[in-house]
Design a protein around this motif. Structure first.
Motif, short mmCIF file in Angstrom:
data_model
loop_
_atom_site.label_atom_id
_atom_site.label_comp_id
_atom_site.label_asym_id
_atom_site.label_seq_id
_atom_site.Cartn_x
_atom_site.Cartn_y
_atom_site.Cartn_z
N PRO A 152 14.32 -2.11 21.82
CA PRO A 152 15.32 -3.14 21.49
C PRO A 152 16.26 -2.66 20.40
N VAL A 153 17.38 -3.33 20.28
CA VAL A 153 18.36 -3.05 19.24
C VAL A 153 18.43 -4.25 18.31
N VAL A 154 18.42 -3.99 17.01
CA VAL A 154 18.44 -5.05 16.00
C VAL A 154 19.85 -5.13 15.40
N TYR A 155 20.36 -6.35 15.31
CA TYR A 155 21.74 -6.55 14.85
C TYR A 155 21.84 -7.26 13.51
N ARG A 156 20.73 -7.80 13.01
CA ARG A 156 20.82 -8.60 11.78
C ARG A 156 19.44 -8.69 11.11
N GLY A 157 19.40 -9.39 10.02
CA GLY A 157 18.16 -9.55 9.27
C GLY A 157 17.17 -10.46 9.98
N PRO A 158 15.96 -10.58 9.41
CA PRO A 158 14.88 -11.29 10.11
C PRO A 158 14.87 -12.81 9.91
N TYR A 159 15.71 -13.33 9.03
CA TYR A 159 15.61 -14.75 8.71
C TYR A 159 16.96 -15.45 8.79
N ARG A 202 10.66 2.41 14.01
CA ARG A 202 11.48 1.20 14.00
C ARG A 202 12.58 1.29 15.04
N ALA A 203 12.93 0.15 15.60
CA ALA A 203 13.97 0.09 16.62
C ALA A 203 15.33 0.44 16.01
N LYS A 204 16.26 0.77 16.87
CA LYS A 204 17.63 1.05 16.42
C LYS A 204 18.19 -0.19 15.73
N GLY A 205 18.75 0.00 14.56
CA GLY A 205 19.29 -1.11 13.79
C GLY A 205 18.29 -1.76 12.86
N MET A 206 17.00 -1.43 13.00
CA MET A 206 15.96 -1.99 12.14
C MET A 206 15.89 -1.16 10.86
N THR A 207 16.86 -1.39 9.98
CA THR A 207 16.83 -0.72 8.69
C THR A 207 15.74 -1.34 7.81
N LEU A 208 15.49 -0.69 6.68
CA LEU A 208 14.48 -1.24 5.77
C LEU A 208 14.87 -2.64 5.31
N GLY A 209 16.17 -2.89 5.16
CA GLY A 209 16.64 -4.19 4.72
C GLY A 209 16.61 -5.25 5.80
N ARG A 210 16.26 -4.86 7.02
CA ARG A 210 16.15 -5.83 8.11
C ARG A 210 14.71 -6.02 8.57
N MET A 211 13.77 -5.40 7.87
CA MET A 211 12.37 -5.57 8.26
C MET A 211 11.87 -6.93 7.80
N PRO A 212 11.10 -7.61 8.64
CA PRO A 212 10.46 -8.86 8.18
C PRO A 212 9.57 -8.59 6.97
N LEU A 213 9.40 -9.60 6.13
CA LEU A 213 8.56 -9.43 4.95
C LEU A 213 7.11 -9.17 5.32
N THR A 214 6.70 -9.60 6.52
CA THR A 214 5.35 -9.25 6.98
C THR A 214 5.20 -7.74 7.11
N VAL A 215 6.22 -7.09 7.67
CA VAL A 215 6.16 -5.63 7.84
C VAL A 215 6.13 -4.94 6.47
N TRP A 216 6.96 -5.44 5.54
CA TRP A 216 6.93 -4.88 4.19
C TRP A 216 5.53 -5.02 3.58
N SER A 217 4.91 -6.17 3.75
CA SER A 217 3.58 -6.38 3.14
C SER A 217 2.55 -5.47 3.78
N TRP A 218 2.59 -5.28 5.10
CA TRP A 218 1.64 -4.38 5.75
C TRP A 218 1.89 -2.93 5.34
N LEU A 219 3.14 -2.55 5.16
CA LEU A 219 3.45 -1.18 4.74
C LEU A 219 2.93 -0.92 3.33
N ILE A 220 3.24 -1.82 2.40
CA ILE A 220 2.79 -1.62 1.02
C ILE A 220 1.27 -1.68 0.93
N THR A 221 0.66 -2.56 1.71
CA THR A 221 -0.81 -2.61 1.73
C THR A 221 -1.39 -1.31 2.24
N ALA A 222 -0.77 -0.71 3.25
CA ALA A 222 -1.25 0.57 3.78
C ALA A 222 -1.15 1.67 2.72
N ILE A 223 -0.07 1.65 1.95
CA ILE A 223 0.09 2.64 0.89
C ILE A 223 -1.01 2.44 -0.17
#
Length: 584
Positions: free
Chosen positions: A552-559, A198-219
């Protein structure tokens, strides 16, 4: 640990084969997966159309059937292969391996997947699996007749149990085992990429819900496909090595006693298969949930309602998905106490599902809705998910399931909740990310025609099947004309078949729109949807290394939509705080 310095790096391709065939680029691999699924879905639809034609006109001459008239065994072979191809090669492949491969790295600011070579191997292993699976049609005896669940002892004893149960069934088992290996390779890659790149600043709480769904699906895939792989290997040993993992003693098949096997348990296969099989439902639909959340927020111009609750619901659905496999086995003779436990857990999974549904409604409520084709398919996904989920409440009750289990009610339920809902998620993702993938726009008016024909069509196909099931219509019957109590229901089959013809024809509209737009569609800007996530901060289509060597650097949430005080109704994740409020 993989880092941006050590993971995902490879040299630009130097020739056609390395660039388009054995590519290491996650974007090319994602497109390869997508086209594999696109081919598979039309094969699966063709098989389903042959089945529907035979149900309505059982004496009609059919193509691809020896002798011209379909036998019950050939019908069951179509059932088996339709289910297998659609579940594994379409619903598992396109949402996760296709769009996940293409979009996930650029949504988290990575140059590529963590293990590019493993990624390439995963695709070609999947391709080999498809070839082996489809080859079952062309061997002596034809494709297997045991259904996509392949229950033993029918699937374990070989040719003696019927046409297709010889070499065809063996190829089916080998094909699934190969697919499991490919899925395990892909799951490891997805998890490592998401956790480490993940990019700098891309904490778990700033990941798009698409990324969360792909991560959980992979698990889910990592935990579930290992179990299915073990089950396939045991079944293969029963078939070719004389073991008896799933074959009990005392069997008599076509007046022939089976004396070489004893001590096995057919129910062991059911436990192993459904321990994979129910998480597989969520492997198919969780990516669609992520896409729907993402698209609904973008085209409502509002933040996702209850982001943390949505993430928690995704995780809860994933976890509970491993706890409810027994509700597929209520009629297997299990203890009523076990059935009660599985029924309770099945009802519990409705809670996170309801959270997601109400939060989707909260997301669009009061928004400045833009009815793009992607938005319409996302709304269609929500509609189908709710409708399919409601019928699941009936099947979660053991006493009701005893009556409905082997009827068309189950066919209707799982097609709505797992099949067409996931397909609508795939369509929403296609219309949304097509500009990013190919640099051109899909035709919106044609897309809307495609949506309405498909949306009305799938309800016209599968809602009547619920009534067939309530009337006691068994599934897997190749010919119902000789069953007196089913005679009044033949007109329902006729209606379903006509609607299916129209709905399948509508997919040719999509096919035309897709390939025509690839070559002659309106050129897309870098960010045609005014979206906020990182994939829209780079050219369309993206360059080879995605971000030109700069993480890239992430400064805020995805939405961040419709933020009070902002001069525009969206704030991209990569926009520095100093530029917020200024024209971008």
């Amino acid at each position: 640990m993989v880092t941006h310095e050590t993971g995902g790096h490879h040299h630009p391709p130097s020739g056609f084969i390395r660039k388009y065939i054995f590519s290491l680029d996650h974007k090319v691999i994602g497109i390869q997966y997508y086209f594999l699924a696109l081919f598979s879905v039309f094969v699966g639809m063709a098989l389903s159309m042959l089945m529907r034609l035979h149900l309505v006109w059982p004496n009609a001459k059919m193509p691809f059937t020896p002798g011209g008239q379909m036998t019950p065994e050939q019908y069951l072979a179509l059932v088996t292969m339709h289910g297998s191809i659609m579940v594994f090669m379409v619903l598992t492949t396109a949402p996760q391996s296709g769009f996940g491969n293409y979009i996930l790295p650029i949504q988290i600011g990575a140059e590529d997947m963590a293990f590019p070579v493993l990624n390439m191997l995963s695709f070609w292993t999947t391709f080999l699996s498809l070839v082996v699976l489809v080859s079952a049609f062309f061997v002596t005896g034809g494709a297997p007749i045991s259904g996509w669940t392949a229950y033993p002892p029918l699937s374990a004893l070989g040719q003696i149990t019927g046409p297709g149960e010889g070499v065809g069934q063996t190829l089916w088992v080998i094909g699934l085992a190969i697919f499991c290996i490919a899925s395990l390779l892909g799951a490891l890659n997805f998890i490592t990429t998401t956790v480490d790149l993940r990019a700098k600043g891309m904490t778990l709480g700033r990941m798009p819900l698409t990324v969360w769904s792909w991560l959980i699906t992979a698990i889910l895939g990592l935990l579930a496909f290992g179990v299915l792989l073990a089950a396939c290997l045991l079944l293969l040993l029963d078939r070719v090595a004389g073991t008896s993992f799933f074959i009990p003693g005392g069997l008599v098949v076509t007046d022939t006693p089976i004396v070489s096997h004893t001590g096995g348990s057919p129910l062991l296969w059911q436990h192993l298969f459904w321990f994979f099989g129910h998480p597989e439902v969520y492997i198919a639909i969780l990516p669609g949930m992520g896409v729907a959340s993402h698209v609904l927020s973008t085209f409502s111009r509002k933040p996702v309602f209850g982001y943390k609750a949505m993430v928690g619901a995704l995780g809860a659905i994933g976890f509970l998905g491993f706890c409810v496999w027994g509700h597929h086995m209520f009629i297997s003779g299990m203890s009523p106490y076990s059935a009660f436990a599985f029924s309770l857990l099945t009802m519990t999974i409705g809670v996170p599902s309801a959270i997601k549904t109400f939060n989707w409604l909260g997301t669009v409520w009061g928004g400045k809705i833009q009815f793009t084709t992607a938005m319409m398919f996302a709304l269609g996904f929500v509609s189908l998910f709710v409708t399919g989920g409601l019928s699941g409440l009936f099947l979660a009750q053991p006493s009701i399931d005893l009556y409905l289990h082997d009827t068309y009610f189950v066919v209707a339920h799982f097609h709505l909740i797992m099949g067409v809902a996931a397909i609508f998620g795939i369509f929403a993702a296609t219309y949304f990310w097509f500009p990013k993938m190919f640099g051109r726009m899909l035709n919106e008016p044609i897309g809307k025609v495609h949506f309405w024909l498909t949306f009305i069509g799938v309800y016209g196909i599968f809602m009547p099947m619920h009534f067939l099931g309530l009337a006691g219509h068994p599934r897997r019957y190749a010919d119902t004309t000789g069953v007196n109590f089913l005679a009044p229901l033949h007109s329902v089959h006729y209606f379903i078949t006509i609607v299916a013809m129209i709905t399948i024809t509508a997919q040719l509209i999509f096919l035309f729109n897709f390939f025509y737009s690839m070559k002659a569609g309106q050129k897309a800007s870098e960010n045609p949807w005014n979206a906020t996530t990182l994939e829209w901060s780079i050219p369309s289509p993206p360059p080879f290394d995605n971000f030109a060597g700069h993480v890239p650097v992430v400064y805020r949430g995805p939405y961040e939509f419709s933020v009070p005080g902002s001069t525009e109704d969206y704030i991209p994740q990569h926009l520095t705080p100093e530029r917020v409020g200024k024209s971008h």
